[in-house]
Design a protein around this motif. Structure first.
Motif, mmCIF file in Angstrom:
data_model
loop_
_atom_site.group_PDB
_atom_site.id
_atom_site.type_symbol
_atom_site.label_atom_id
_atom_site.label_comp_id
_atom_site.label_asym_id
_atom_site.label_seq_id
_atom_site.Cartn_x
_atom_site.Cartn_y
_atom_site.Cartn_z
ATOM 1 N N TYR A 106 78.346 52.833 36.041
ATOM 2 C CA TYR A 106 77.482 53.017 34.878
ATOM 3 C C TYR A 106 78.297 52.956 33.586
ATOM 4 O O TYR A 106 77.958 52.224 32.656
ATOM 5 C CB TYR A 106 76.733 54.353 34.973
ATOM 6 C CG TYR A 106 76.000 54.691 33.707
ATOM 7 C CD1 TYR A 106 74.799 54.067 33.401
ATOM 8 C CD2 TYR A 106 76.525 55.614 32.805
ATOM 9 C CE1 TYR A 106 74.124 54.350 32.220
ATOM 10 C CE2 TYR A 106 75.855 55.911 31.624
ATOM 11 C CZ TYR A 106 74.659 55.284 31.342
ATOM 12 O OH TYR A 106 74.012 55.556 30.177
ATOM 13 N N TYR A 109 79.631 49.393 32.732
ATOM 14 C CA TYR A 109 78.734 48.264 32.439
ATOM 15 C C TYR A 109 77.537 48.565 31.548
ATOM 16 O O TYR A 109 76.806 47.647 31.192
ATOM 17 C CB TYR A 109 78.235 47.645 33.755
ATOM 18 C CG TYR A 109 79.349 47.042 34.558
ATOM 19 C CD1 TYR A 109 80.023 45.907 34.102
ATOM 20 C CD2 TYR A 109 79.760 47.618 35.755
ATOM 21 C CE1 TYR A 109 81.071 45.353 34.826
ATOM 22 C CE2 TYR A 109 80.813 47.065 36.497
ATOM 23 C CZ TYR A 109 81.454 45.939 36.015
ATOM 24 O OH TYR A 109 82.487 45.398 36.739
ATOM 25 N N ILE A 110 77.334 49.823 31.133
ATOM 26 C CA ILE A 110 76.120 50.132 30.377
ATOM 27 C C ILE A 110 76.101 49.438 29.016
ATOM 28 O O ILE A 110 75.034 49.171 28.463
ATOM 29 C CB ILE A 110 75.898 51.656 30.230
ATOM 30 C CG1 ILE A 110 74.496 51.946 29.700
ATOM 31 C CG2 ILE A 110 76.973 52.296 29.351
ATOM 32 C CD1 ILE A 110 73.351 51.359 30.517
ATOM 33 N N ASN A 111 77.250 49.081 28.467
ATOM 34 C CA ASN A 111 77.283 48.388 27.175
ATOM 35 C C ASN A 111 77.656 46.908 27.311
ATOM 36 O O ASN A 111 78.081 46.289 26.335
ATOM 37 C CB ASN A 111 78.260 49.099 26.228
ATOM 38 C CG ASN A 111 77.765 50.499 25.898
ATOM 39 O OD1 ASN A 111 76.592 50.693 25.588
ATOM 40 N ND2 ASN A 111 78.651 51.477 25.997
ATOM 41 N N ASP A 112 77.487 46.370 28.522
ATOM 42 C CA ASP A 112 77.814 44.962 28.752
ATOM 43 C C ASP A 112 76.959 44.067 27.853
ATOM 44 O O ASP A 112 75.828 44.406 27.501
ATOM 45 C CB ASP A 112 77.565 44.628 30.235
ATOM 46 C CG ASP A 112 78.227 43.327 30.650
ATOM 47 O OD1 ASP A 112 79.376 43.379 31.104
ATOM 48 O OD2 ASP A 112 77.574 42.262 30.501
ATOM 49 N N GLU A 113 77.505 42.909 27.496
ATOM 50 C CA GLU A 113 76.725 41.998 26.635
ATOM 51 C C GLU A 113 75.546 41.375 27.379
ATOM 52 O O GLU A 113 74.569 40.951 26.773
ATOM 53 C CB GLU A 113 77.625 40.909 26.044
ATOM 54 C CG GLU A 113 78.331 40.067 27.083
ATOM 55 C CD GLU A 113 79.617 39.414 26.556
ATOM 56 O OE1 GLU A 113 79.898 38.288 27.013
ATOM 57 O OE2 GLU A 113 80.308 40.021 25.735
ATOM 58 N N GLU A 115 72.240 41.400 29.357
ATOM 59 C CA GLU A 115 71.109 42.321 29.486
ATOM 60 C C GLU A 115 70.848 42.729 30.936
ATOM 61 O O GLU A 115 70.528 43.884 31.224
ATOM 62 C CB GLU A 115 69.865 41.648 28.893
ATOM 63 C CG GLU A 115 68.649 42.521 28.853
ATOM 64 C CD GLU A 115 67.425 41.796 28.314
ATOM 65 O OE1 GLU A 115 66.342 42.381 28.406
ATOM 66 O OE2 GLU A 115 67.568 40.652 27.821
ATOM 67 N N ARG A 118 73.395 45.330 31.985
ATOM 68 C CA ARG A 118 73.046 46.639 31.401
ATOM 69 C C ARG A 118 71.892 47.285 32.168
ATOM 70 O O ARG A 118 71.903 48.487 32.432
ATOM 71 C CB ARG A 118 72.651 46.495 29.927
ATOM 72 C CG ARG A 118 73.799 46.211 28.997
ATOM 73 C CD ARG A 118 73.409 46.441 27.535
ATOM 74 N NE ARG A 118 72.195 45.768 27.107
ATOM 75 C CZ ARG A 118 72.132 44.520 26.650
ATOM 76 N NH1 ARG A 118 73.223 43.769 26.585
ATOM 77 N NH2 ARG A 118 70.975 44.007 26.270
ATOM 78 N N ALA A 121 73.128 48.659 35.413
ATOM 79 C CA ALA A 121 73.855 49.911 35.170
ATOM 80 C C ALA A 121 72.880 51.074 34.979
ATOM 81 O O ALA A 121 73.109 52.181 35.472
ATOM 82 C CB ALA A 121 74.767 49.766 33.962
#
Length: 158
Positions: A106, A109-113, A115, A118, A121
Motif C-alpha cells: 500500500y 504504490y498508493i501514490n503511483d502515477e 490510476e 493506485r 493499492a
C-alpha cells in the motif's frame, strides 16, 4: 472468461510462534455454548481483478505490480487450511501474503502515477484494514490482542 472468486483464510501466530486460524468463529445463536466451525473470510472481493493482480499476479491485464506469484500454501499452515486447500477446486494455484507485505505494498504504490496501480493499492489497504479489525477481536483477559505483524492471508481462486 469465467468469473473468478477468491477464497481466503487468516492465520495468526500465538505466543509460542505456532500458527492458528484467526478467522472469526461465530457463536451459534440457537445454542450459545456452541461455536460454529470456521469458514473462509468473506472479504467482499468477488471478482476484484485489480486486487487479484496485486495479491498474486492473477488476471493481471494492467501489469499491476504484485506481492508474489502464487507461492503455494505454507508448509506450516493450520490443519483446517491445509484440508480446505486440498479439497478446493483450483485451476490457478494457491498463495499467501503476510500483513506486513500488504502494508508495504500500500505505502509503496498508493501514490503511483498509474490510476489502476493506485486503485489496486487501495484494495490491498481495505484487505489490510479488514485483517486489522479481526486482530482486535483476538484478545485475552489483559486486552492484549493479536499483532497484525504476526499474521498472514492464505488464498486461492475458484
Amino acid at each position: 472468461i469465467m468469473g473468478l472468486y477468491i477464497t481466503a483464510w487468516f492465520e495468526g501466530k500465538d505466543k509460542k510462534g505456532k500458527w492458528f486460524l484467526a478467522n472469526p468463529r461465530f457463536v451459534n445463536y440457537d445454542n450459545p455454548n456452541k461455536v460454529n466451525p470456521p469458514t473462509s473470510l468473506d472479504l467482499r472481493m468477488d471478482k476484484n481483478y485489480l486486487l487479484y493482480a496485486a495479491l498474486g499476479d492473477v488476471r493481471n491485464d494492467y501489469s499491476i505490480p504484485y506481492i508474489q506469484r502464487l507461492r503455494g500454501i505454507p508448509k506450516d499452515a493450520t490443519a483446517v487450511v491445509k484440508e480446505e486447500a486440498e479439497i478446493a477446486y483450483d485451476s490457478i494455484g494457491k498463495g499467501y501474503v503476510t500483513a506486513k507485505e500488504l502494508h508495504s505494498y500500500y505505502h509503496t504504490y498508493i501514490n503511483d502515477e498509474d490510476e489502476a496501480v493506485r486503485a489496486a493499492a487501495g484494495f490491498v489497504w481495505e484487505v489490510y484494514m479488514t485483517l486489522l479489525h479481526i486482530c482486535y477481536g483476538v484478545r485475552n483477559d489483559e486486552e492484549k490482542y493479536l499483532d497484525i505483524d504476526n499474521t498472514r492471508l492464505i488464498f486461492w481462486f475458484e
